[in-house]
Design a protein around this motif. Sequence first.
Motif, PDB file in Angstrom:
ATOM      1  N   ALA A  62       0.827  -1.207   0.000  1.00  0.00           N
ATOM      2  CA  ALA A  62       0.000   0.000   0.000  1.00  0.00           C
ATOM      3  C   ALA A  62       0.858   1.252   0.000  1.00  0.00           C
ATOM      4  O   ALA A  62       1.953   1.274   0.563  1.00  0.00           O
ATOM      5  N   LEU A  70      -3.842   3.312  -0.647  1.00  0.00           N
ATOM      6  CA  LEU A  70      -4.316   2.471  -1.740  1.00  0.00           C
ATOM      7  C   LEU A  70      -3.407   1.260  -1.896  1.00  0.00           C
ATOM      8  O   LEU A  70      -2.179   1.375  -1.812  1.00  0.00           O
ATOM      9  N   SER A  72      -1.957  -2.010  -4.114  1.00  0.00           N
ATOM     10  CA  SER A  72      -1.745  -2.579  -5.448  1.00  0.00           C
ATOM     11  C   SER A  72      -2.130  -4.053  -5.394  1.00  0.00           C
ATOM     12  O   SER A  72      -1.572  -4.813  -4.598  1.00  0.00           O
ATOM     13  N   LYS A  79      -5.564   0.686  -8.306  1.00  0.00           N
ATOM     14  CA  LYS A  79      -5.342   0.381  -6.889  1.00  0.00           C
ATOM     15  C   LYS A  79      -6.681   0.389  -6.148  1.00  0.00           C
ATOM     16  O   LYS A  79      -7.662   0.962  -6.620  1.00  0.00           O
TER      17      LYS A  79
END
Length: 344
Positions: A62, A70, A72, A79
Motif C-alpha cells: 500500500a 491504496l 496494489s 489500486k
Amino acid sequence: MNKSFFILCTLVTLALGVGFWLHQEPVDEPTNSELVFENFRDTLDTLKSIEITNSQGGLLNAESVDGVWLASIQAGLPKYPVSKKHLSELLQAITQVRYLEAKTRKPQKFSELGLQALYAEDSIATLITFSTGKASQSILVGKTAQSGQGSFIRKPSETQSWLVDRNISVPVDKYSWLQQPILPFQPEKIVSVSRLDQAPWTITRDVQSSSLTLDNMPLGSKLKYEAVLSSVTTALTDLKFERLLMKDYELTRSLEILTVLELHLTDGMFFTLNLGKKGDDNIVYFSNFDGVPYWGAWAYQVSNFTAQQLIKSLSDFLEDKSSNQSEVDTSVEQYSIDEGESPQ
C-alpha cells in the motif's frame, strides 16, 4: 574414604553446574519501558508505503496517495482503498508496542517462535516494512504467546527475539485488509432500486420522508413485514466481497446472469449491478455508471449468502395470502366445531 568421596562428589557437581551455565544462551535483560520503535510516532505523517509479506508472497502493498492509502492488487490494474480500521489498528500497535521479555538469539530456535526468515522452509513469519521514501523500518512478527497476550517479534537485522506487550495483527490474505463494503455510501442515498431482468419490480424512496414504497403493488396485497423493502437497500450497501477479479469482456460474457439491478442515487448518479454465476462462484460487477469510481473497475466474488440477498422476486416482498386464508379457514372451522358440540 567417606570424606574423599564427598569432596569428589562436590567437585563433580560444581563441574556440571559450570558446564550447564556455560551452555546457557546469553539473554539481555528486558527493558519493559522501551518502545520497539522509539521514533515511529514522528514518522507517521511522512509514511509513504507499507508492505506486508510472508513466505507465500505479498499480503499488502500500500502507498499513501493524497492522504488515502491504496493497495496494489495486480500490475496494470487500478489500486484499491485499504481498510482504515485495519490500518489504524496496525499503526497504533506499532507506535505503542514495547519490549516485554527477551527471548532466543539462536536461529535454530526461531521456528519455535514463528520467527524464521521468510525464505526458510515452513516459515510462518510475517514481515512488515514501513517506508517514508528516505528511510524504512521493518519488523518480523511471529506467533502469539501461549497466554494470548503479546506477539513474538524480531527485527530482521538482529538475532535477538522478543516477546512484546501487544498482539500485532496481520492480514490473512491480500484481500482481507481492503476496504469493505464495496459501495461507499449509506442506504439513505439510494433513491430507487429496480430489477430489470425477469420478475421486474421497483422500490422508490420518498426523499422528504425517506420512506420506501413498492411501485405497482398488486391490489389488496400487503408487505410481508415493515422493513422488507429497507432490507434490500441495506443488503446493497453492506455488500462485501471475498475476492477481487479482473473485470473484462471474457469474464462478463461467461457469466450466467442471475439478476440485474439498477440503482439511482440522491446525487443523480445511477448504475447497474449485475450478479452472475460461473461454476460455483457468484460474481458481481457494475456497469453503466458515470465517471470512473474505483469500485466500478473490478468484478467481485461474493458468498452464496450474499448472492441470495440480492436475488429478490415480487413475492419475496408480499404477504402470502394463501397462508393467511388457510389460517382464517382453520380458525372458522374450529369455531364451528366448538359451537356445534352439545354438553354431555
